[in-house]
Write a protein that holds these residues in place. Structure first.
Motif, PDB file in Angstrom:
ATOM      1  N   LEU A  74       0.850  -1.190   0.000  1.00  0.00           N
ATOM      2  CA  LEU A  74       0.000   0.000   0.000  1.00  0.00           C
ATOM      3  C   LEU A  74       0.884   1.238   0.000  1.00  0.00           C
ATOM      4  O   LEU A  74       1.803   1.360   0.808  1.00  0.00           O
ATOM      5  CB  LEU A  74      -0.920   0.008   1.221  1.00  0.00           C
ATOM      6  N   ASP A 105      -4.183   1.310  -4.501  1.00  0.00           N
ATOM      7  CA  ASP A 105      -4.439   0.864  -3.133  1.00  0.00           C
ATOM      8  C   ASP A 105      -5.893   0.430  -2.958  1.00  0.00           C
ATOM      9  O   ASP A 105      -6.175  -0.579  -2.302  1.00  0.00           O
ATOM     10  CB  ASP A 105      -4.109   1.974  -2.129  1.00  0.00           C
ATOM     11  N   ALA A 128      -6.446   2.526   5.748  1.00  0.00           N
ATOM     12  CA  ALA A 128      -6.709   1.229   5.127  1.00  0.00           C
ATOM     13  C   ALA A 128      -7.691   0.412   5.958  1.00  0.00           C
ATOM     14  O   ALA A 128      -8.593  -0.243   5.413  1.00  0.00           O
ATOM     15  CB  ALA A 128      -5.404   0.462   4.945  1.00  0.00           C
ATOM     16  N   THR A 183      -6.305  -2.936  -4.525  1.00  0.00           N
ATOM     17  CA  THR A 183      -5.679  -3.957  -3.685  1.00  0.00           C
ATOM     18  C   THR A 183      -6.564  -4.301  -2.499  1.00  0.00           C
ATOM     19  O   THR A 183      -6.748  -5.474  -2.169  1.00  0.00           O
ATOM     20  CB  THR A 183      -4.308  -3.468  -3.187  1.00  0.00           C
ATOM     21  N   LEU A 184      -7.130  -3.300  -1.854  1.00  0.00           N
ATOM     22  CA  LEU A 184      -7.990  -3.540  -0.699  1.00  0.00           C
ATOM     23  C   LEU A 184      -9.297  -4.238  -1.092  1.00  0.00           C
ATOM     24  O   LEU A 184      -9.781  -5.126  -0.370  1.00  0.00           O
ATOM     25  CB  LEU A 184      -8.276  -2.234   0.035  1.00  0.00           C
ATOM     26  N   TYR A 244      -2.383   4.884   1.175  1.00  0.00           N
ATOM     27  CA  TYR A 244      -3.134   4.807   2.427  1.00  0.00           C
ATOM     28  C   TYR A 244      -2.223   4.376   3.561  1.00  0.00           C
ATOM     29  O   TYR A 244      -1.442   3.444   3.421  1.00  0.00           O
ATOM     30  CB  TYR A 244      -4.283   3.803   2.320  1.00  0.00           C
ATOM     31  N   TYR A 268      -3.673   5.995  -5.277  1.00  0.00           N
ATOM     32  CA  TYR A 268      -4.899   5.809  -4.507  1.00  0.00           C
ATOM     33  C   TYR A 268      -5.790   4.736  -5.148  1.00  0.00           C
ATOM     34  O   TYR A 268      -6.362   3.896  -4.451  1.00  0.00           O
ATOM     35  CB  TYR A 268      -5.668   7.133  -4.380  1.00  0.00           C
TER      36      TYR A 268
END
Length: 145
Positions: free
Chosen positions: A84, A131, A92, A134-135, A87, A128
């Motif tokens: 990350l 991330d 996160a 990914t989350l 964040y 951003y």
């Protein structure tokens, strides 16, 4: 014109008689009190929602256990994915907490939208979007297990 000698006696006699209570006003009063009680309940729930108190007690009921994938009183150990960039840990974790409230179809649509936005994003917003992607994929993977 009011005649004290004649009219006062009729007023005193009328006020001395016991007054009859209308039986129809009982249900009306009950409905009015019930309405005020429901209004108070709605206001209290609104304040509890605003102060984020409802999310703390949602696991205490059987409805909360069926509506949410894990009760709030259970310990949740969340490991953040590696890599990350934009964040920090607190952001996160907050982002993942919001993702847990969405259903699987919404998350898949959201992942597709983030990929599309990432393809057209400028260099400033790209970290951003990466991330976020990914989350989202982490949450989808967690649900698949």
């Amino acid at each position: 014109m009011f005649d004290w000698d004649k009219d006062q006696e009729s007023l005193v006699a009328a006020s001395a008689e016991p007054q009859m209570i209308d039986s129809a006003s009982g249900p009306t009063r009950l409905r009015g009190r019930l309405g005020l009680g429901l209004l108070g309940l709605v206001i209290m729930l609104g304040f509890a929602y605003e102060k984020n108190l409802l999310s703390q007690v949602r696991g205490a009921s059987s409805i909360g256990l069926t509506l949410f994938d894990q009760p709030s009183f259970a310990s949740v150990v969340v490991t953040l994915p590696e890599g990350l960039v934009a964040y920090d840990d607190a952001q996160a974790h907050e982002y993942l907490r919001g993702l847990r409230l969405a259903d699987r179809a919404t998350l898949q649509d959201y992942a597709a939208r983030v990929r599309s936005d990432l393809a057209h994003a400028d260099a400033m917003l790209a970290p951003y979007f990466r991330d976020a992607e990914t989350l989202i994929l982490t949450e989808l993977t967690r649900r698949a297990d």
